[in-house]
Design a protein around this motif. Sequence first.
Motif, PDB file in Angstrom:
ATOM      1  N   MET A   1      32.139 -34.699 -36.728  1.00 32.12           N
ATOM      2  CA  MET A   1      32.098 -33.128 -36.336  1.00 32.12           C
ATOM      3  C   MET A   1      32.297 -33.076 -34.885  1.00 32.12           C
ATOM      4  O   MET A   1      31.392 -33.691 -33.986  1.00 32.12           O
ATOM      5  N   ARG A   2      33.156 -32.616 -34.182  1.00 30.21           N
ATOM      6  CA  ARG A   2      33.312 -32.185 -32.621  1.00 30.21           C
ATOM      7  C   ARG A   2      34.018 -31.108 -32.419  1.00 30.21           C
ATOM      8  O   ARG A   2      34.969 -30.660 -33.248  1.00 30.21           O
ATOM      9  N   LYS A   3      33.417 -30.270 -31.644  1.00 26.08           N
ATOM     10  CA  LYS A   3      33.706 -29.057 -30.939  1.00 26.08           C
ATOM     11  C   LYS A   3      34.166 -28.938 -29.387  1.00 26.08           C
ATOM     12  O   LYS A   3      33.045 -29.451 -28.905  1.00 26.08           O
ATOM     13  N   THR A   4      35.061 -28.889 -28.990  1.00 27.91           N
ATOM     14  CA  THR A   4      35.385 -28.746 -27.408  1.00 27.91           C
ATOM     15  C   THR A   4      35.910 -27.475 -27.114  1.00 27.91           C
ATOM     16  O   THR A   4      36.746 -27.142 -27.546  1.00 27.91           O
ATOM     17  N   ILE A   5      35.201 -26.763 -26.084  1.00 30.50           N
ATOM     18  CA  ILE A   5      35.830 -25.595 -25.502  1.00 30.50           C
ATOM     19  C   ILE A   5      36.258 -25.970 -23.994  1.00 30.50           C
ATOM     20  O   ILE A   5      35.355 -26.493 -23.327  1.00 30.50           O
ATOM     21  N   SER A   6      37.357 -25.910 -23.615  1.00 25.28           N
ATOM     22  CA  SER A   6      37.907 -25.945 -22.501  1.00 25.28           C
ATOM     23  C   SER A   6      38.191 -24.946 -21.524  1.00 25.28           C
ATOM     24  O   SER A   6      38.609 -23.808 -22.260  1.00 25.28           O
ATOM     25  N   LEU A   7      37.634 -24.846 -20.586  1.00 20.76           N
ATOM     26  CA  LEU A   7      37.697 -23.707 -19.666  1.00 20.76           C
ATOM     27  C   LEU A   7      38.381 -24.027 -18.446  1.00 20.76           C
ATOM     28  O   LEU A   7      38.452 -25.032 -17.820  1.00 20.76           O
ATOM     29  N   THR A   8      39.104 -22.843 -18.030  1.00 21.87           N
ATOM     30  CA  THR A   8      39.917 -22.936 -16.426  1.00 21.87           C
ATOM     31  C   THR A   8      39.507 -22.017 -15.710  1.00 21.87           C
ATOM     32  O   THR A   8      38.452 -21.288 -16.081  1.00 21.87           O
ATOM     33  N   ASP A   9      39.343 -22.041 -14.158  1.00 17.40           N
ATOM     34  CA  ASP A   9      39.017 -21.061 -13.282  1.00 17.40           C
ATOM     35  C   ASP A   9      39.330 -19.600 -13.676  1.00 17.40           C
ATOM     36  O   ASP A   9      40.613 -19.358 -13.845  1.00 17.40           O
ATOM     37  N   GLY A  10      38.407 -18.675 -13.870  1.00 18.51           N
ATOM     38  CA  GLY A  10      38.939 -17.252 -13.714  1.00 18.51           C
ATOM     39  C   GLY A  10      37.696 -16.402 -14.567  1.00 18.51           C
ATOM     40  O   GLY A  10      36.884 -17.108 -14.828  1.00 18.51           O
ATOM     41  N   THR A  11      38.094 -15.310 -15.210  1.00 17.69           N
ATOM     42  CA  THR A  11      37.013 -14.368 -15.575  1.00 17.69           C
ATOM     43  C   THR A  11      37.535 -13.872 -16.903  1.00 17.69           C
ATOM     44  O   THR A  11      36.834 -12.914 -17.401  1.00 17.69           O
ATOM     45  N   GLY A  12      38.603 -14.626 -17.507  1.00 13.74           N
ATOM     46  CA  GLY A  12      39.006 -13.888 -18.976  1.00 13.74           C
ATOM     47  C   GLY A  12      38.612 -14.936 -20.051  1.00 13.74           C
ATOM     48  O   GLY A  12      37.616 -15.870 -19.807  1.00 13.74           O
ATOM     49  N   ALA A  13      39.439 -14.801 -21.089  1.00 12.99           N
ATOM     50  CA  ALA A  13      39.166 -15.619 -22.214  1.00 12.99           C
ATOM     51  C   ALA A  13      39.392 -17.205 -21.895  1.00 12.99           C
ATOM     52  O   ALA A  13      40.337 -17.240 -21.075  1.00 12.99           O
ATOM     53  N   ASN A  14      38.589 -18.098 -22.318  1.00 11.02           N
ATOM     54  CA  ASN A  14      38.690 -19.280 -22.084  1.00 11.02           C
ATOM     55  C   ASN A  14      38.936 -19.945 -20.382  1.00 11.02           C
ATOM     56  O   ASN A  14      39.401 -20.701 -20.086  1.00 11.02           O
ATOM     57  N   GLN A  15      38.116 -18.987 -19.660  1.00 11.06           N
ATOM     58  CA  GLN A  15      38.001 -19.182 -18.368  1.00 11.06           C
ATOM     59  C   GLN A  15      36.369 -19.001 -17.899  1.00 11.06           C
ATOM     60  O   GLN A  15      35.678 -18.198 -18.717  1.00 11.06           O
ATOM     61  N   ALA A  16      35.981 -19.509 -16.875  1.00 11.44           N
ATOM     62  CA  ALA A  16      34.600 -19.232 -16.190  1.00 11.44           C
ATOM     63  C   ALA A  16      34.929 -19.518 -14.727  1.00 11.44           C
ATOM     64  O   ALA A  16      35.556 -20.298 -14.269  1.00 11.44           O
ATOM     65  N   ASP A  17      33.830 -19.021 -13.882  1.00 13.84           N
ATOM     66  CA  ASP A  17      34.037 -19.170 -12.540  1.00 13.84           C
ATOM     67  C   ASP A  17      32.593 -19.402 -11.712  1.00 13.84           C
ATOM     68  O   ASP A  17      32.548 -19.567 -10.650  1.00 13.84           O
ATOM     69  N   ILE A  18      31.590 -19.423 -12.684  1.00 10.11           N
ATOM     70  CA  ILE A  18      30.121 -19.829 -12.250  1.00 10.11           C
ATOM     71  C   ILE A  18      29.579 -20.939 -12.836  1.00 10.11           C
ATOM     72  O   ILE A  18      29.552 -21.194 -14.263  1.00 10.11           O
ATOM     73  N   LEU A  19      29.027 -21.851 -12.193  1.00  7.67           N
ATOM     74  CA  LEU A  19      28.643 -23.127 -12.668  1.00  7.67           C
ATOM     75  C   LEU A  19      26.991 -23.349 -12.116  1.00  7.67           C
ATOM     76  O   LEU A  19      26.932 -23.233 -10.823  1.00  7.67           O
ATOM     77  N   PHE A  20      25.969 -23.311 -12.980  1.00 10.86           N
ATOM     78  CA  PHE A  20      24.704 -23.302 -12.343  1.00 10.86           C
ATOM     79  C   PHE A  20      24.015 -24.595 -13.439  1.00 10.86           C
ATOM     80  O   PHE A  20      24.127 -24.574 -14.571  1.00 10.86           O
ATOM     81  N   MET A  21      23.409 -25.730 -12.637  1.00 12.80           N
ATOM     82  CA  MET A  21      23.025 -26.922 -13.346  1.00 12.80           C
ATOM     83  C   MET A  21      21.618 -27.104 -12.359  1.00 12.80           C
ATOM     84  O   MET A  21      21.816 -26.873 -11.152  1.00 12.80           O
ATOM     85  N   ASP A  22      20.437 -27.243 -13.088  1.00  8.22           N
ATOM     86  CA  ASP A  22      19.132 -27.601 -12.405  1.00  8.22           C
ATOM     87  C   ASP A  22      18.429 -28.328 -13.166  1.00  8.22           C
ATOM     88  O   ASP A  22      18.439 -28.354 -14.323  1.00  8.22           O
ATOM     89  N   GLN A  23      17.491 -28.994 -12.726  1.00 13.42           N
ATOM     90  CA  GLN A  23      16.408 -29.544 -13.260  1.00 13.42           C
ATOM     91  C   GLN A  23      15.112 -28.893 -12.747  1.00 13.42           C
ATOM     92  O   GLN A  23      15.167 -28.696 -11.556  1.00 13.42           O
ATOM     93  N   ARG A  24      14.350 -27.881 -13.905  1.00 12.09           N
ATOM     94  CA  ARG A  24      13.260 -27.287 -13.384  1.00 12.09           C
ATOM     95  C   ARG A  24      12.056 -27.653 -14.109  1.00 12.09           C
ATOM     96  O   ARG A  24      11.840 -28.544 -15.109  1.00 12.09           O
ATOM     97  N   SER A  25      10.901 -27.331 -13.567  1.00 13.59           N
ATOM     98  CA  SER A  25       9.775 -27.545 -14.311  1.00 13.59           C
ATOM     99  C   SER A  25       8.972 -26.249 -14.503  1.00 13.59           C
ATOM    100  O   SER A  25       9.201 -25.162 -13.745  1.00 13.59           O
ATOM    101  N   VAL A  26       8.222 -26.158 -15.456  1.00 12.20           N
ATOM    102  CA  VAL A  26       7.340 -25.012 -15.975  1.00 12.20           C
ATOM    103  C   VAL A  26       5.970 -25.656 -16.411  1.00 12.20           C
ATOM    104  O   VAL A  26       5.906 -26.462 -17.016  1.00 12.20           O
TER     105      VAL A  26
END
Length: 172
Positions: A30-55
């Motif tokens: 089973m495999r599902k991929t969502i591909s996104l381009t730059d922007g703010t509409g459907a199939n788009q995004a313009d923000i990426l946040f990645m981090d290693q955090r501790s709690v």
Amino acid sequence: MALTASITAALTAVQTGSNDFDGDKFALAMRKTISLTDGTGANQADILFMDQRSVASASNDDIDLYGSLTDAFGTTVSAAEIVAIFIVNGPISGSANTTDLTIGAGSNPFVGFLGGTTPTIGPIKPGGMFMIGAGDAAGIGTVTATTADILRVANSSGATATYQIGIIARSA
């Protein structure tokens, strides 16, 4: 800054034994991929946040999705819609945590894909993961500054947990 992203979830397995399909094995993929381009509409995004955090043990890490996080280039993250969240209960190094994580609840929570008044997902066991994504125009949920913008990661008691988080979002 431009963003392109590919969000992929996959499950592959081979089970052996006698069956009517392939003699002694059954293979599943089973495999599902969502591909996104730059922007703010459907199939788009313009923000990426990645981090290693501790709690800390029996504590919460309240992540403000609007106005207090910064991305890898120092730009303030002000998300209007969340497209994907990926959380791994363990550090990048691969060493093991010993406590469970729970996502959701808290004050002014981002509920998006969650239902009810104080919804949560979990426990996410040590070494476990949680992932959700939707590339459509609504994503997985709307962020509202100051009233619905906190993503809580709660740690059970016993030890500090280090985890990885990735968030893909839209600014409008």
